[in-house]
Scaffold this motif. Structure first.
Motif, PDB file in Angstrom:
ATOM      1  N   THR A  38      52.630  32.247  49.535  1.00  0.00           N
ATOM      2  CA  THR A  38      51.579  32.049  50.665  1.00  0.00           C
ATOM      3  C   THR A  38      50.181  32.038  50.437  1.00  0.00           C
ATOM      4  O   THR A  38      50.082  32.634  49.162  1.00  0.00           O
ATOM      5  CB  THR A  38      52.101  32.860  51.866  1.00  0.00           C
ATOM      6  N   PRO A  39      49.432  31.441  50.779  1.00  0.00           N
ATOM      7  CA  PRO A  39      48.007  31.502  50.533  1.00  0.00           C
ATOM      8  C   PRO A  39      47.378  32.857  50.470  1.00  0.00           C
ATOM      9  O   PRO A  39      47.705  33.570  51.527  1.00  0.00           O
ATOM     10  CB  PRO A  39      47.328  30.469  51.359  1.00  0.00           C
ATOM     11  N   ARG A  40      46.596  33.303  49.393  1.00  0.00           N
ATOM     12  CA  ARG A  40      46.093  34.860  49.653  1.00  0.00           C
ATOM     13  C   ARG A  40      44.939  34.415  50.794  1.00  0.00           C
ATOM     14  O   ARG A  40      43.962  33.820  50.957  1.00  0.00           O
ATOM     15  CB  ARG A  40      45.590  35.101  48.374  1.00  0.00           C
ATOM     16  N   ILE A  41      44.730  35.883  51.387  1.00  0.00           N
ATOM     17  CA  ILE A  41      43.686  35.960  52.514  1.00  0.00           C
ATOM     18  C   ILE A  41      42.433  36.318  51.504  1.00  0.00           C
ATOM     19  O   ILE A  41      42.478  37.270  50.795  1.00  0.00           O
ATOM     20  CB  ILE A  41      44.143  36.922  53.495  1.00  0.00           C
ATOM     21  N   THR A  42      41.344  35.731  52.039  1.00  0.00           N
ATOM     22  CA  THR A  42      40.091  36.148  51.300  1.00  0.00           C
ATOM     23  C   THR A  42      39.100  36.906  52.236  1.00  0.00           C
ATOM     24  O   THR A  42      38.364  37.913  51.785  1.00  0.00           O
ATOM     25  CB  THR A  42      39.191  35.042  50.735  1.00  0.00           C
ATOM     26  N   HIS A  46      35.597  40.818  48.362  1.00  0.00           N
ATOM     27  CA  HIS A  46      34.583  41.213  47.660  1.00  0.00           C
ATOM     28  C   HIS A  46      34.044  42.682  48.169  1.00  0.00           C
ATOM     29  O   HIS A  46      33.565  43.466  47.388  1.00  0.00           O
ATOM     30  CB  HIS A  46      33.552  40.265  47.761  1.00  0.00           C
ATOM     31  N   LYS A  47      34.223  42.970  49.622  1.00  0.00           N
ATOM     32  CA  LYS A  47      33.909  44.285  49.767  1.00  0.00           C
ATOM     33  C   LYS A  47      34.627  45.477  49.328  1.00  0.00           C
ATOM     34  O   LYS A  47      34.173  46.478  48.860  1.00  0.00           O
ATOM     35  CB  LYS A  47      33.687  44.226  51.264  1.00  0.00           C
ATOM     36  N   CYS A  48      36.117  45.026  49.559  1.00  0.00           N
ATOM     37  CA  CYS A  48      37.115  46.088  48.996  1.00  0.00           C
ATOM     38  C   CYS A  48      36.604  46.287  47.411  1.00  0.00           C
ATOM     39  O   CYS A  48      36.978  47.039  46.776  1.00  0.00           O
ATOM     40  CB  CYS A  48      38.167  45.351  49.310  1.00  0.00           C
ATOM     41  N   ALA A  49      36.454  45.052  46.713  1.00  0.00           N
ATOM     42  CA  ALA A  49      36.176  45.173  45.297  1.00  0.00           C
ATOM     43  C   ALA A  49      34.940  46.251  45.138  1.00  0.00           C
ATOM     44  O   ALA A  49      34.966  47.065  44.230  1.00  0.00           O
ATOM     45  CB  ALA A  49      35.827  43.759  44.591  1.00  0.00           C
ATOM     46  N   GLU A  50      33.846  46.150  45.879  1.00  0.00           N
ATOM     47  CA  GLU A  50      32.658  46.825  45.538  1.00  0.00           C
ATOM     48  C   GLU A  50      33.157  48.228  45.978  1.00  0.00           C
ATOM     49  O   GLU A  50      32.695  49.258  45.165  1.00  0.00           O
ATOM     50  CB  GLU A  50      31.812  46.417  46.491  1.00  0.00           C
ATOM     51  N   GLN A  51      33.723  48.633  47.062  1.00  0.00           N
ATOM     52  CA  GLN A  51      34.274  49.897  47.225  1.00  0.00           C
ATOM     53  C   GLN A  51      35.080  50.536  46.012  1.00  0.00           C
ATOM     54  O   GLN A  51      35.021  51.839  45.780  1.00  0.00           O
ATOM     55  CB  GLN A  51      35.156  49.954  48.537  1.00  0.00           C
ATOM     56  N   GLY A  77      35.218  49.678  43.097  1.00  0.00           N
ATOM     57  CA  GLY A  77      34.411  49.554  41.666  1.00  0.00           C
ATOM     58  C   GLY A  77      34.951  48.545  40.728  1.00  0.00           C
ATOM     59  O   GLY A  77      34.674  48.676  39.651  1.00  0.00           O
ATOM     60  N   VAL A  78      35.408  47.529  41.423  1.00  0.00           N
ATOM     61  CA  VAL A  78      35.886  46.063  40.581  1.00  0.00           C
ATOM     62  C   VAL A  78      35.007  45.352  40.700  1.00  0.00           C
ATOM     63  O   VAL A  78      34.318  44.881  41.602  1.00  0.00           O
ATOM     64  CB  VAL A  78      37.282  45.784  41.268  1.00  0.00           C
ATOM     65  N   SER A  79      34.524  44.604  39.305  1.00  0.00           N
ATOM     66  CA  SER A  79      33.417  43.698  39.321  1.00  0.00           C
ATOM     67  C   SER A  79      33.916  42.464  39.891  1.00  0.00           C
ATOM     68  O   SER A  79      35.063  42.132  40.131  1.00  0.00           O
ATOM     69  CB  SER A  79      33.046  43.355  38.107  1.00  0.00           C
ATOM     70  N   ALA A  80      32.792  41.549  40.383  1.00  0.00           N
ATOM     71  CA  ALA A  80      33.212  40.256  40.988  1.00  0.00           C
ATOM     72  C   ALA A  80      34.107  39.315  40.082  1.00  0.00           C
ATOM     73  O   ALA A  80      35.218  38.794  40.403  1.00  0.00           O
ATOM     74  CB  ALA A  80      31.972  39.584  41.437  1.00  0.00           C
ATOM     75  N   ALA A  81      33.923  39.443  38.754  1.00  0.00           N
ATOM     76  CA  ALA A  81      34.425  38.604  37.748  1.00  0.00           C
ATOM     77  C   ALA A  81      35.893  39.221  37.556  1.00  0.00           C
ATOM     78  O   ALA A  81      36.784  38.359  37.260  1.00  0.00           O
ATOM     79  CB  ALA A  81      33.806  39.059  36.347  1.00  0.00           C
ATOM     80  N   ASP A  82      36.307  40.495  37.801  1.00  0.00           N
ATOM     81  CA  ASP A  82      37.492  40.915  37.633  1.00  0.00           C
ATOM     82  C   ASP A  82      38.453  40.879  39.003  1.00  0.00           C
ATOM     83  O   ASP A  82      39.619  41.261  39.035  1.00  0.00           O
ATOM     84  CB  ASP A  82      37.550  42.513  37.152  1.00  0.00           C
ATOM     85  N   ILE A  83      37.854  40.490  40.018  1.00  0.00           N
ATOM     86  CA  ILE A  83      38.551  40.366  41.446  1.00  0.00           C
ATOM     87  C   ILE A  83      39.841  39.686  41.163  1.00  0.00           C
ATOM     88  O   ILE A  83      40.970  40.331  41.629  1.00  0.00           O
ATOM     89  CB  ILE A  83      37.710  39.666  42.462  1.00  0.00           C
ATOM     90  N   PRO A  84      40.011  38.409  40.594  1.00  0.00           N
ATOM     91  CA  PRO A  84      41.428  37.932  40.402  1.00  0.00           C
ATOM     92  C   PRO A  84      42.290  38.663  39.798  1.00  0.00           C
ATOM     93  O   PRO A  84      43.361  38.311  39.791  1.00  0.00           O
ATOM     94  CB  PRO A  84      41.165  36.721  39.562  1.00  0.00           C
ATOM     95  N   ASP A 111      42.781  41.821  39.895  1.00  0.00           N
ATOM     96  CA  ASP A 111      43.008  42.883  40.908  1.00  0.00           C
ATOM     97  C   ASP A 111      43.371  42.325  42.215  1.00  0.00           C
ATOM     98  O   ASP A 111      43.322  43.147  43.381  1.00  0.00           O
ATOM     99  CB  ASP A 111      42.101  43.947  40.944  1.00  0.00           C
ATOM    100  N   TYR A 112      43.797  41.214  42.617  1.00  0.00           N
ATOM    101  CA  TYR A 112      43.584  40.737  43.702  1.00  0.00           C
ATOM    102  C   TYR A 112      44.839  41.093  44.712  1.00  0.00           C
ATOM    103  O   TYR A 112      44.450  41.522  45.885  1.00  0.00           O
ATOM    104  CB  TYR A 112      44.128  38.980  43.715  1.00  0.00           C
ATOM    105  N   ASP A 113      46.067  41.752  44.254  1.00  0.00           N
ATOM    106  CA  ASP A 113      47.009  42.220  45.061  1.00  0.00           C
ATOM    107  C   ASP A 113      46.454  43.420  45.520  1.00  0.00           C
ATOM    108  O   ASP A 113      46.606  43.775  46.977  1.00  0.00           O
ATOM    109  CB  ASP A 113      48.427  42.373  44.166  1.00  0.00           C
ATOM    110  N   LYS A 114      45.786  44.623  44.675  1.00  0.00           N
ATOM    111  CA  LYS A 114      45.398  45.702  45.253  1.00  0.00           C
ATOM    112  C   LYS A 114      44.424  45.364  46.247  1.00  0.00           C
ATOM    113  O   LYS A 114      44.200  45.970  47.354  1.00  0.00           O
ATOM    114  CB  LYS A 114      44.949  46.421  44.140  1.00  0.00           C
ATOM    115  N   LEU A 115      43.432  44.506  46.042  1.00  0.00           N
ATOM    116  CA  LEU A 115      42.354  44.366  46.738  1.00  0.00           C
ATOM    117  C   LEU A 115      42.755  43.573  48.000  1.00  0.00           C
ATOM    118  O   LEU A 115      42.064  44.042  49.386  1.00  0.00           O
ATOM    119  CB  LEU A 115      41.163  43.599  46.068  1.00  0.00           C
ATOM    120  N   GLU A 116      43.667  42.805  47.999  1.00  0.00           N
ATOM    121  CA  GLU A 116      44.210  41.869  49.311  1.00  0.00           C
ATOM    122  C   GLU A 116      44.825  42.899  50.424  1.00  0.00           C
ATOM    123  O   GLU A 116      44.533  42.976  51.503  1.00  0.00           O
ATOM    124  CB  GLU A 116      44.793  40.909  49.141  1.00  0.00           C
TER     125      GLU A 116
END
Length: 268
Positions: free
Chosen positions: A46-50, A68-73, A75-82, A84-89
Motif C-alpha cells: 500500500t502507498p506510504r503516507i507522507t 519531514h517534521k518527524c525526521a527533523e525531530q 535528527g534524520v537528514s532529508a536525504a536519509d528519509i527514504p 528510515d521511512y518505516d520508523k518515521l511514518e
C-alpha cells in the motif's frame, strides 16, 4: 417514487446536512492527506503516507503531521528519509492517531477519503502494517464533501478533468492553486523526496476545502450545474411530486368529472 424525485430528495437531504455544519461549525474538522502514488508501486504494498493536515473549520487552527517534521525531530537528514521511512511514518501516524483519539466530539469533513485505496481505512492500514494500533473513527462522524456536492448539484457541477473536481472548482471560483499539487505532481514530488512540498500541498488543500465549504454555506459557490440542478430541482421531478400528492389526484378527478359532465351535456 420516480428517479428525479429521488434525486431531488437527496439534494434536499444534502443541503440539510450542510446546514447542520453551518449551525455547529465548532464541531467539525477538515482533513486531507498526501501519499505515495498508487500507480507506481510494483510490489503490491500500500502507498506510504507522507503528510496529514487537520483544520478546525470554525477557528482555522490547523494541526499537521508529516514525514519531514518527524525526521527533523529524530535528527534524520532529508536525504536519509527514504532509509528510515518505516520508523518515521510510524512516528507520524502515531502522532496523528493520538490527536484523532482526543477529538471525540468532532466530525471529520473530507474529500473522497472513502476506502482502503485512499481514505481513513488506508491510513489505518498503514499503521497496522507498521505494527501499530490505529484508532478507528466511526463512519457516522465522517462527511464526504465531494459526495455531498454531487448530491446537491449533480455529477456535472464541475468537470472531473485530468486533476479531479477539486481543482475544477478552484478554477471556477478563482481560488489560487498556490502550493496545491495535483496527483501527478505529488507523485513526482514523492519520487524526488520533496516531502516539504507535499506537506505544503496538503495544508493548502484543507484551506481550499474550507474556502469551498464557506461558499456552499453562503450560497456563493460557482459551479457548472444548470439553473435547475443548482437548486435541486428538475421539471420532471416537479411533475412526479405533483402526481404523488393527493391534491394532484383530487384535481385530476375533479377536472376529469367536469370533462365527462361537459361531454354528456354536449350530447343532450
Amino acid at each position: 417514487m420516480g428517479a428525479q424525485l429521488i434525486k431531488m430528495q437527496r439534494s434536499r437531504d444534502a443541503r440539510r446536512r450542510f446546514e447542520n455544519i453551518n449551525q455547529k461549525r465548532d464541531a467539525y474538522l477538515i482533513v486531507h492527506y498526501s501519499c505515495e502514488s498508487f500507480y507506481d508501486i510494483k510490489d503490491g504494498r500500500t502507498p506510504r503516507i507522507t503528510s496529514i493536515a487537520i483544520r478546525n473549520f470554525a477557528s482555522g487552527q490547523t494541526h499537521s503531521f508529516s514525514i519531514h517534521k518527524c525526521a527533523e525531530q529524530s535528527g534524520v537528514s532529508a536525504a536519509d528519509i527514504p532509509n528510515d521511512y518505516d520508523k518515521l511514518e510510524r512516528m507520524m501516524l502515531d502522532e496523528y492517531f493520538v490527536f484523532v483519539r482526543s477529538q471525540g466530539g468532532f466530525n471529520f469533513i473530507h474529500w473522497n477519503m472513502r476506502d482502503n485505496n485512499f481514505g481513513f481505512q488506508a491510513i489505518e492500514h498503514r499503521l497496522k502494517v507498521l505494527k501499530g494500533d490505529p484508532f478507528v473513527i466511526d463512519d457516522a462522524r465522517k462527511f464526504d464533501m465531494a459526495k455531498e456536492l454531487i448530491a446537491i448539484y449533480g455529477p456535472g457541477y464541475a468537470p472531473h478533468g485530468e486533476h479531479g473536481r477539486l481543482f475544477s472548482l478552484m478554477d471556477l471560483n478563482k481560488i489560487t492553486a498556490k502550493d496545491a499539487m495535483n496527483g501527478k505532481e505529488e507523485a513526482r514530488a514523492f519520487d524526488d523526496n520533496q516531502f516539504v512540498a507535499l506537506h505544503q500541498s496538503t495544508l493548502r488543500k484543507v484551506d481550499v476545502m474550507s474556502n469551498i465549504l464557506e461558499r456552499v454555506l453562503d450560497g456563493s459557490l460557482k459551479t457548472a450545474a444548470t439553473w435547475w440542478e443548482a437548486r435541486g430541482l428538475h421539471p420532471v421531478a416537479i411533475v412526479e411530486l405533483a402526481k404523488e400528492h393527493w391534491l394532484w389526484t383530487f384535481f385530476a378527478l375533479l377536472f376529469g368529472a367536469i370533462g365527462i359532465v361537459s361531454s354528456i351535456k354536449g350530447l343532450l
